[in-house]
Design an enzyme around this catalytic site. Sequence first.
Site, short mmCIF file in Angstrom:
data_model
loop_
_atom_site.label_atom_id
_atom_site.label_comp_id
_atom_site.label_asym_id
_atom_site.label_seq_id
_atom_site.Cartn_x
_atom_site.Cartn_y
_atom_site.Cartn_z
N LYS A 1 0.87 -1.19 0.00
CA LYS A 1 0.00 0.00 0.00
C LYS A 1 0.90 1.23 0.00
CE LYS A 1 -4.43 1.09 0.27
NZ LYS A 1 -5.62 0.36 -0.21
N ASP B 1 -7.01 4.37 -4.50
CA ASP B 1 -7.67 4.23 -3.18
C ASP B 1 -8.30 5.59 -2.90
OD1 ASP B 1 -7.92 2.33 -0.76
OD2 ASP B 1 -7.22 4.15 0.20
P1 NDP Z 1 -13.18 7.57 -2.51
O1 NDP Z 1 -12.11 8.57 -2.35
O2 NDP Z 1 -13.79 7.36 -3.84
O3 NDP Z 1 -14.37 7.85 -1.47
C1 NDP Z 1 -14.13 7.90 -0.10
C2 NDP Z 1 -15.43 8.29 0.60
O4 NDP Z 1 -15.23 8.19 2.01
C3 NDP Z 1 -15.84 9.74 0.33
O5 NDP Z 1 -17.23 9.82 0.40
C4 NDP Z 1 -15.17 10.48 1.49
O6 NDP Z 1 -15.78 11.71 1.82
C5 NDP Z 1 -15.37 9.49 2.61
N1 NDP Z 1 -14.33 9.67 3.63
C6 NDP Z 1 -12.99 9.68 3.44
N2 NDP Z 1 -12.35 9.90 4.61
C7 NDP Z 1 -13.32 10.05 5.53
C8 NDP Z 1 -13.32 10.30 6.92
N3 NDP Z 1 -12.16 10.43 7.58
N4 NDP Z 1 -14.52 10.36 7.55
C9 NDP Z 1 -15.69 10.22 6.88
N5 NDP Z 1 -15.76 9.99 5.56
C10 NDP Z 1 -14.59 9.90 4.91
O7 NDP Z 1 -12.56 6.19 -1.94
P2 NDP Z 1 -13.01 4.71 -2.21
O8 NDP Z 1 -14.50 4.65 -2.34
O9 NDP Z 1 -12.17 4.16 -3.28
O10 NDP Z 1 -12.55 3.99 -0.85
C11 NDP Z 1 -13.38 3.88 0.29
C12 NDP Z 1 -12.88 2.78 1.19
O11 NDP Z 1 -12.82 1.54 0.48
C13 NDP Z 1 -11.47 2.97 1.75
O12 NDP Z 1 -11.39 2.38 3.03
C14 NDP Z 1 -10.61 2.18 0.78
O13 NDP Z 1 -9.37 1.79 1.35
C15 NDP Z 1 -11.52 1.00 0.55
N6 NDP Z 1 -11.25 0.22 -0.67
C16 NDP Z 1 -11.30 0.81 -1.90
C17 NDP Z 1 -11.08 0.05 -3.02
C18 NDP Z 1 -11.25 0.60 -4.40
O14 NDP Z 1 -11.23 -0.18 -5.35
N7 NDP Z 1 -11.46 1.90 -4.58
C19 NDP Z 1 -10.69 -1.37 -2.93
C20 NDP Z 1 -10.78 -1.91 -1.59
C21 NDP Z 1 -11.00 -1.12 -0.52
P3 NDP Z 1 -15.12 13.11 1.31
O15 NDP Z 1 -15.56 13.22 -0.12
O16 NDP Z 1 -15.69 14.14 2.20
O17 NDP Z 1 -13.64 12.95 1.47
#
Ligand code: NDP
Length: 452
Positions: free
Chosen positions: A130, A170
């Site tokens: 990562k 991510d």
């Molecule tokens: P994105 O950046 O597309 O979306 C993240 C979302 O989570 C946004 O809505 C963001 O809000 C919110 N968020 C981020 N940080 C916080 C916080 N501290 N408190 C509350 N809300 C928060 O990311 P992904 O959808 O790609 O990833 C989401 C999760 O899934 C993560 O844990 C990632 O590691 C995991 N994941 C992702 C994969 C992928 O293929 N994308 C694969 C496997 C796991 P805001 O817009 O306000 O920042």
Amino acid sequence: MAVLDHIDFARFIEGVKRRNPGQPEYVQAVQEVAEDIFDFIQDKEEYHEYQILRRIAEPDRVVSFRVCWQDDKGNVRVQRGWRVQNSNAIGPYKGGIRFHPSVTESVLKFLAFEQTFKNSLTGLPMGGGKGGANFNPKGKSDHEVMRFCQSFMTELYCHVGADIDVPAGDIGVGAREIGYMFGQYKRITNKFTGVLTGKGLEYGGSLIRTEATGYGATYFLQNMLERVGNSIDGKTCVISGSGNVATHAAEKINHLGGKVLTLSDSAGFIHDPDGIDPEKVNWVKQHKTKRRGRIADYVKQFKGAKFYEGKRPWGVKCDLAMPCATENELNGEDTKTLINNGCIAVAEGANMPTDLEGVHVFKSAKILFAPGKAANGGGVAVSGLEMSQNSARISWNEEELQKLLTDIMKGIHDSCVEYGGTRGSEHIDYVRGANIAGFKKMADAMLAYGVV
Ligand code: NDP
């Protein structure tokens, strides 16, 4: 070879804490896995002799570097970047890159550790890693993001490669950032290879990679429910996040006949009692990615919905829950609220969204609970398929990939059932199942290599 004492759990965790001061997320991830593995390895002498548990609790290497870039006003800005290469026991290091101000070495070490088990569970030949930086893409212009990505890759390029380490996206790293980083890698090395996944379709990306994590997590939820004679059809579902994983989970819940009640971002959550139907999900996708907007704006667009500032959605009554935002967004209290409100199944789309206390609550309540390392493996699985397509210089069609994704998610589910069952009970502890199944493959490969 001399056989060392069997380590006891408390001493092991104390050692992990001592060697990783100020890294609570990493300690939490190791502890959660070790709780299950300890029992499993008790009578397996080889694992003790070769110190497998101690070895997997130490990443292969952690690289950190300075990333300098210039903002649009010409100011010089300095960020810190990392790549954690946790284990390449079963394939090249593989795992995403996160750009967010909350990124620290501890967060990336926990994510790389989790990723290693997740990748092992997919059945594909991928190790775990990562990376990321404490860079906040929010509010930055496209040119600023481009300059940052180029500078980041200029530091990273010598540590990655199609057979060495293959990063992906991510939080904060989507198609735009992958494009900028791939362009810079190609420019520096003069090589067009599958060094990153999540690429655009025009330059070696795979169909359904974007959808795979959210869809895959929903398939996992469906598999758990089907095993006990139930289904998603007609159920209400609370989802957190509004990014890639959350919106695709919402899309698939709708597709399978469920009703999505909430989405959130770091400012709060929206509750739409009428359901966030496919048209509304599409609006959120466009709003968050194309316009880089806030979820609060949803209530101006769709009547009947309410925005709850600074709050998380776990108090909304539901049948199903999918935390899809970030780590530790569900604590012990939240998990109790969900259970008291009648929630029967939880599938984690995010990585480690439930804290250790919450995991214990879910486990002892014996509800259907799928940890992220099992439920969100669909994303990296399709990344693995992107690597295969790049190596063979071919592209599979959507139908083939959809079938592979559903089969892989079923395979992960069934591995959890194999190792997570308890004699005399129908209940499956999916956390234990995922931890042991992920561990076993990796540990056996390590045994084959001897002491390296
Ligand atoms: P994105 O950046 O597309 O979306 C993240 C979302 O989570 C946004 O809505 C963001 O809000 C919110 N968020 C981020 N940080 C916080 C916080 N501290 N408190 C509350 N809300 C928060 O990311 P992904 O959808 O790609 O990833 C989401 C999760 O899934 C993560 O844990 C990632 O590691 C995991 N994941 C992702 C994969 C992928 O293929 N994308 C694969 C496997 C796991 P805001 O817009 O306000 O920042």
